[in-house]
Design an enzyme around this catalytic site. Structure first.
Site, PDB file in Angstrom:
ATOM      1  N   ARG A   1       0.806  -1.216   0.000  1.00 22.84           N
ATOM      2  CA  ARG A   1       0.000   0.000   0.000  1.00 22.84           C
ATOM      3  C   ARG A   1       0.847   1.278   0.000  1.00 22.84           C
ATOM      4  O   ARG A   1       0.470   2.283   0.609  1.00 22.84           O
ATOM      5  CB  ARG A   1      -0.971   0.015   1.205  1.00 22.84           C
ATOM      6  CG  ARG A   1      -1.939  -1.160   1.236  1.00 22.84           C
ATOM      7  CD  ARG A   1      -2.823  -1.206  -0.019  1.00 22.84           C
ATOM      8  NE  ARG A   1      -3.687  -2.380   0.001  1.00 22.84           N
ATOM      9  CZ  ARG A   1      -3.389  -3.541  -0.597  1.00 22.84           C
ATOM     10  NH1 ARG A   1      -2.269  -3.677  -1.279  1.00 22.84           N
ATOM     11  NH2 ARG A   1      -4.215  -4.561  -0.535  1.00 22.84           N
TER      12      ARG A   1
ATOM     13  N   SER B   1     -11.275  -1.700   1.976  1.00 21.96           N
ATOM     14  CA  SER B   1     -10.706  -2.071   3.280  1.00 21.96           C
ATOM     15  C   SER B   1     -10.393  -0.808   4.074  1.00 21.96           C
ATOM     16  O   SER B   1      -9.732   0.108   3.575  1.00 21.96           O
ATOM     17  CB  SER B   1      -9.432  -2.892   3.095  1.00 21.96           C
ATOM     18  OG  SER B   1      -9.715  -4.110   2.434  1.00 21.96           O
TER      19      SER B   1
ATOM     20  N   GLU C   1      -6.197   2.546   6.005  1.00 25.17           N
ATOM     21  CA  GLU C   1      -5.884   2.472   4.583  1.00 25.17           C
ATOM     22  C   GLU C   1      -6.608   3.603   3.849  1.00 25.17           C
ATOM     23  O   GLU C   1      -6.153   4.085   2.827  1.00 25.17           O
ATOM     24  CB  GLU C   1      -6.303   1.112   4.023  1.00 25.17           C
ATOM     25  CG  GLU C   1      -5.904   0.901   2.572  1.00 25.17           C
ATOM     26  CD  GLU C   1      -6.014  -0.543   2.125  1.00 25.17           C
ATOM     27  OE1 GLU C   1      -6.445  -0.773   0.976  1.00 25.17           O
ATOM     28  OE2 GLU C   1      -5.675  -1.456   2.914  1.00 25.17           O
TER      29      GLU C   1
END
Length: 298
Positions: free
Chosen positions: A171, A221, A291
């Site tokens: 990420r 998410s 996130e």
């Protein structure tokens, strides 16, 4: 106003006080001072340089799938790259505009019997946003298929950057730290049987529909995967499925998703996320890192 005049003089479509809930997958967010859709390098460069000249902050979005926009809106200019929509094929390399959805990219690869992006089918959002986050699922991530990208810095300079220089990790990418705007991305894929590619895509989509709350607005998410754990499993372990704050709720289908089930505000989501973080930290000693990217005025 100077920015309005600039847009009008240059025939650049813009909106004042645009409601951002209409441009995010969370369906949450107040008004942006200005909202501009760019469809080419020249337009984007002109807007970026004008923002710099007028000292206006700007924020880049694609499909708005991984962001939570403040209820108080966004100061300055929100620049949408949805108009960056090219899809070019040369041999086994697809070059795609940053604003193209991952679904359209995956279907284009399928049409041309090219494999390597099946994992991305069903991930919401744009190609640019996916590379920015190095998005992934089911054991695949963007770094496995990307070979290069074209980007623009804050001075309007454009360069080609190879995958080895993108600092891609879980990420993360160099674009999150250097402020460069992703314009297009090139993927090197491999020839395969079209029916086999389609079967894999359908399998991944079926798994998503079975396990994820796709029927509600969300940003995907909510938390990153902590090392050695799964965020959703930790949240479920602490009996937080179905817990809500205002119109925001921990999905009863998948604890890794905070959903907008009843006209949630950004404040509802942030308060719920803080509650989740506190409980998981207290009971399991694990720090959950969002996130979701927060943007806008506090």
């Amino acid at each position: 106003m100077p920015f309005c005049k600039f847009c009008k003089d240059n025939n650049i479509p813009f909106k004042k006080n645009e409601i951002m809930k209409n441009h995010t997958s969370f369906k949450i967010g107040g008004k942006a001072d200005f909202y501009v859709e760019c469809c080419c390098d020249e337009c984007l460069k002109a807007v970026v340089l004008e923002c710099k000249k007028l000292e206006l902050p700007y924020f880049i979005i694609g499909k708005g799938s991984n962001i939570l926009v403040s209820d108080n809106g966004v100061e300055g200019v929100v620049i949408s790259l949805c108009g960056f929509s090219e899809l070019l094929l040369k041999d086994d390399v697809i070059t795609v505009g940053a604003g193209v959805s991952l679904a359209n990219l995956c279907n284009f690869a399928l049409e041309n019997s090219l494999s390597g992006l099946e994992f991305a089918y069903g991930i919401p959002g744009s190609v640019g946003g996916a590379l920015y986050m190095n998005a992934g699922a089911y054991g695949g991530e963007m770094s496995q298929a990307v070979i290069s990208a074209k980007s623009m810095d804050k001075d309007g300079n454009i360069r080609e950057i190879a995958v080895g220089d993108m600092q891609l990790g879980y990420r993360k990418s160099i674009f999150k730290t250097n402020g460069e705007i992703i314009l297009s991305v090139s993927f090197k894929l491999k020839k395969d049987n079209k029916n086999d590619i389609k079967a894999r895509m359908d399998d991944f989509m079926s798994r998503r529909k079975d396990k994820q709350p796709l029927e509600f607005p969300s940003a995907g998410s909510t938390f990153k995967r902590p090392e050695g754990y799964f965020a959703g499993a930790l949240i479920e372990k602490n009996n937080l499925k179905g817990v809500s704050v205002g119109g925001a709720m921990v999905s009863e289908k998948h604890a890794g998703f905070v959903i907008n089930y009843n006209n949630a505000t950004a404040s509802d989501v942030k308060e719920l996320m803080e509650k989740i973080k506190k409980i998981v930290k207290t009971n399991d000693g694990v720090d959950l890192e969002p996130e979701v990217i927060f943007i806008g005025k506090e």
